[in-house]
Design a protein around this motif. Structure first.
Motif, PDB file in Angstrom:
ATOM      1  N   ARG A  30     -32.207  54.593 -69.997  1.00  0.00           N
ATOM      2  CA  ARG A  30     -31.205  55.665 -70.067  1.00  0.00           C
ATOM      3  C   ARG A  30     -30.498  55.647 -71.414  1.00  0.00           C
ATOM      4  NH1 ARG A  30     -28.961  53.860 -64.442  1.00  0.00           N
ATOM      5  NH2 ARG A  30     -30.543  54.769 -63.107  1.00  0.00           N
ATOM      6  N   ALA A  69     -34.369  45.207 -62.420  1.00  0.00           N
ATOM      7  CA  ALA A  69     -34.772  46.617 -62.351  1.00  0.00           C
ATOM      8  C   ALA A  69     -33.640  47.510 -62.847  1.00  0.00           C
ATOM      9  CB  ALA A  69     -35.144  46.986 -60.911  1.00  0.00           C
ATOM     10  N   TYR A  70     -32.425  47.190 -62.436  1.00  0.00           N
ATOM     11  CA  TYR A  70     -31.285  48.013 -62.845  1.00  0.00           C
ATOM     12  C   TYR A  70     -31.080  47.947 -64.364  1.00  0.00           C
ATOM     13  CZ  TYR A  70     -26.581  49.774 -63.478  1.00  0.00           C
ATOM     14  OH  TYR A  70     -25.505  50.481 -63.923  1.00  0.00           O
ATOM     15  N   ASP A 118     -28.817  50.950 -57.215  1.00  0.00           N
ATOM     16  CA  ASP A 118     -29.696  51.592 -58.193  1.00  0.00           C
ATOM     17  C   ASP A 118     -30.709  50.597 -58.759  1.00  0.00           C
ATOM     18  OD1 ASP A 118     -30.687  53.598 -59.780  1.00  0.00           O
ATOM     19  OD2 ASP A 118     -29.139  53.420 -61.324  1.00  0.00           O
ATOM     20  N   GLY A 119     -31.038  49.588 -57.968  1.00  0.00           N
ATOM     21  CA  GLY A 119     -31.984  48.559 -58.424  1.00  0.00           C
ATOM     22  C   GLY A 119     -33.391  48.832 -57.962  1.00  0.00           C
ATOM     23  N   THR A 120     -33.842  48.115 -56.950  1.00  0.00           N
ATOM     24  CA  THR A 120     -35.173  48.351 -56.390  1.00  0.00           C
ATOM     25  C   THR A 120     -35.022  49.087 -55.055  1.00  0.00           C
ATOM     26  OG1 THR A 120     -35.129  46.293 -55.134  1.00  0.00           O
ATOM     27  CG2 THR A 120     -36.028  46.188 -57.367  1.00  0.00           C
ATOM     28  N   LYS A 139     -33.625  50.048 -66.089  1.00  0.00           N
ATOM     29  CA  LYS A 139     -33.279  51.478 -65.975  1.00  0.00           C
ATOM     30  C   LYS A 139     -32.180  51.843 -66.966  1.00  0.00           C
ATOM     31  CE  LYS A 139     -34.166  52.086 -61.053  1.00  0.00           C
ATOM     32  NZ  LYS A 139     -33.549  52.404 -59.752  1.00  0.00           N
ATOM     33  N   ARG A 167     -25.634  47.902 -59.052  1.00  0.00           N
ATOM     34  CA  ARG A 167     -26.885  47.236 -59.388  1.00  0.00           C
ATOM     35  C   ARG A 167     -27.843  47.212 -58.192  1.00  0.00           C
ATOM     36  NH1 ARG A 167     -24.443  42.375 -61.507  1.00  0.00           N
ATOM     37  NH2 ARG A 167     -23.821  43.409 -63.429  1.00  0.00           N
ATOM     38  N   ALA A 204     -33.527  43.082 -58.277  1.00  0.00           N
ATOM     39  CA  ALA A 204     -32.703  44.291 -58.360  1.00  0.00           C
ATOM     40  C   ALA A 204     -31.933  44.325 -59.679  1.00  0.00           C
ATOM     41  CB  ALA A 204     -31.735  44.342 -57.177  1.00  0.00           C
ATOM     42  N   ALA A 205     -31.369  43.191 -60.045  1.00  0.00           N
ATOM     43  CA  ALA A 205     -30.591  43.133 -61.285  1.00  0.00           C
ATOM     44  C   ALA A 205     -31.476  43.463 -62.480  1.00  0.00           C
ATOM     45  CB  ALA A 205     -29.954  41.754 -61.447  1.00  0.00           C
TER      46      ALA A 205
END
Ligand SMILES: [Fe+2]
Ligand SMILES: [Fe+2]
Lengths: 272, 318
Positions: free
Chosen positions: B309, B301-302, A170-172, B305, A167, B298-299
């Motif tokens: 996908r 954004a992931y 491959d996050g920001t 994504k 996470r 981040a969580a």
């Protein structure tokens, strides 16, 4: 036999120190759900530590009297031993000095930010899963049973820390940079997981300990699989720290123990 | 249906003790009162993690460390249930957290007192969780369904909290002189703030009447406080300790313990932000939240994504 004790302490100290570190997050996590998750993991490690220290205390109590006497430098512990008291679960974690602790340096590294904690757990959890899987075959039935009982928890830890590595990787852009740096920084503490201490070697020879050489390739392979998915890499530099297994620690452990042992040291011989 | 019809249907439900559910019509003020109360309650669980969290690294045995971790973790879970219950009323968790951090929302003042000795882990479990249980058991039948259901789950765990706290004190009180001293000193500090947890006296609690009418509240502050005092005095005797109130005396006629005056100046002062730890508590939460921002980003954004996908592979499969 003293090597058996030392080896068990190695396992117990790892469990306690990483559990203690993870527990420091409780109340301070980045989001409530993860506060709960990381506390769960702290609890798992502390639970494993309890079983291991019970076993270590029993191994200690079975030592011949003359071997008991000079085992540890701690005044509090020595007093107890010279009194002829049998040691119990809390004596070895709460009264032993830093220079008698045997955890790997990796576990005592500070939490840092979330990414630092994740990187530390990631390397450790995958190692522990492979290691405990083998430890189930130990000729020490107690250790084998503890390993077996812990593996379900460890499988969850592996999933959790791996998912976070992915996470964050491959996050920001920011999270990727942070987790990559964290991995680079902690990497040099992973070599010690596979070093074999003298006590450990003696136990490998007796079929009690796991030969870490047998799991190293698998560990590296799994680490790389996850890092690939996370679009991260391992650093090129392979220089590694070592010392914890042989009681040579960083400055961090002293502060961990100062807090951990405070009540027991300040008010000895009391029940809490 | 006119607003008046809606109001009538709502009143009837309240009178018949039928739970109000998120999709039901409800008066604006009922909604507002609930949001305020539930979010305040949720914040109390979260801020409440800090005074006890303060002793996790210093717990005096591995067993105590594990129990304390589990307890503080439970409180995080309670916060989670309650934020979810409040969200059913049309406010987001982010908004509520923002209100906590800005000082707009309140939380239970008791958590603004410091935990200075290990005995405080016992006193908090026994007195603070004990007082919370009194409040919360009463709320298990509160009129708003999601709140009542959250309370039922929470109450189950709270009794473990109180027991572990009492057990810490019981154990210490059977120990050495210094341990008994620690216990007494801790009880002295936590007793009065625990009584304040029930809120101002009924004469001074302007919202009580409306809340009782709506069956959000089932008992008044003073009723619950009295009930708490009556059971706690007996438990204190078993510890062999005293409660710091010279006027505490059994009143045969009332069938209750009489107690001395509560220092409401202190209470309001802490509510206003001047307690020993108000600033620290909020600062700690704000710090955790701010330092966690990149992690939450981040969580998110992931997961976005991942969604993209998955959509792509769905298309390909089709
Ligand atoms: Fe709670
Ligand atoms: Fe509680």
């Amino acid at each position: 036999m003293v090597d058996h004790l030392y080896y068990t302490l190695q396992l117990a100290d790892n469990a306690l120190v990483i559990g203690h570190r993870l527990g420091e997050w409780c109340g301070h996590g980045p989001v409530l759900e993860q506060d709960i998750a990381i506390t769960n993991m702290a609890l798992d490690h502390i639970g494993q530590a309890r079983s291991l220290y019970q076993h270590a205390a029993k191994l200690f109590n079975e030592l011949p009297q003359d071997e008991k006497a000079n085992q540890f430098q701690s005044v509090a512990l020595s007093l107890k031993i010279s009194n002829g008291d049998a040691l119990e679960e809390d004596d070895l974690p709460y009264l032993r000095d830093v220079w008698d602790y045997r955890n790997v340096l990796l576990t005592e590294q500070p939490n840092g930010h979330w990414g630092n904690t994740i990187a530390r757990s990631f390397f450790y959890d995958i190692f522990q899963q492979l290691y405990y899987t083998e430890l189930q075959k130990s000729s020490d039935e107690q250790l084998a049973a503890i390993a077996e009982k812990s593996l379900k928890e460890v499988a969850y830890h592996v999933r959790w820390s791996s998912e976070w590595v992915i996470r964050l990787g491959d996050g920001t852009a920011e999270s990727k940079k942070k987790i990559q740096t964290a991995i680079n920084d902690i990497w040099s503490y992973t070599g010690e997981l596979f070093n074999v201490s003298e006590a450990e070697q003696a136990m490998i020879d007796k079929g009690i300990a796991v030969d870490t050489a047998s799991i190293k390739d698998k560990w590296l392979q799994r680490v790389n699989e996850i890092l690939n998915e996370a679009t991260l890499t391992l650093p090129e530099d392979n220089w590694m720290h070592e010392g914890g297994k042989n009681t040579q620690h960083s400055e961090h452990l002293g502060y961990i123990l100062a807090e951990l042992q405070y009540v027991q040291r300040a008010y000895p011989n009391m029940e809490w | 249906m006119t607003v008046r019809d809606f109001q009538q249907a709502f009143d009837e439900k309240i009178d018949k003790e039928i739970a109000i559910e998120p999709r039901d019509w409800m008066p604006d003020n009922y909604r507002k009162t609930l949001i305020r109360q539930i979010s305040q309650h949720a914040h109390s669980e979260i801020i409440g993690m800090l005074p006890e969290g303060n002793w996790i690294t210093r717990a005096p045995s591995l067993r105590r460390k594990a129990v304390l971790l589990a307890k503080v973790q439970d409180e995080a879970g309670h916060g989670l249930y309650l934020y979810s219950a409040a969200e059913t009323l049309g406010i987001s968790r982010d908004e509520m957290i923002e209100q906590l951090h800005s000082g707009k929302a309140k939380y239970s003042s008791i958590f603004n007192y410091p935990t200075t000795s290990w005995a405080d882990m016992g006193a908090i479990g026994w007195l603070v969780d004990g007082a919370a249980i009194m409040n919360q058991v009463a709320l298990c039948r509160t009129s708003y369904g999601p709140y009542a259901r959250a309370m039922v789950r929470i109450c189950k765990e709270e009794s473990f909290h109180q027991r572990q706290g009492y057990e810490i004190l019981l154990n210490m009180s059977k120990g050495t002189e210094i341990q008994r001293k620690m216990v007494q000193e801790s009880i002295n500090r936590w007793w009065w703030p625990s009584l304040m947890m029930f809120g101002p006296t009924d004469d001074d609690s302007p919202n009580t009447e409306q809340s009782m009418r709506w069956r959000i509240k089932r008992f008044t502050n003073d009723e619950l406080r009295q009930r708490f005092i009556d059971v706690t005095v007996e438990q204190c005797k078993i510890l062999g300790m005293t409660l710091p109130d010279p006027e505490l005396k059994w009143n045969e006629e009332r069938g209750h313990y009489d107690y001395g005056p509560i220092n409401w100046d202190e209470f309001w002062n802490v509510v206003k932000g001047n307690g020993p730890c108000n600033k620290e508590r909020i600062a700690t939460r704000v710090k955790a939240h701010e330092e966690g921002a990149w992690v939450r980003d981040a969580a998110l954004a992931y997961s976005e994504k991942q969604k993209k996908r998955n959509n792509k592979t769905d298309h390909q499969a089709a």
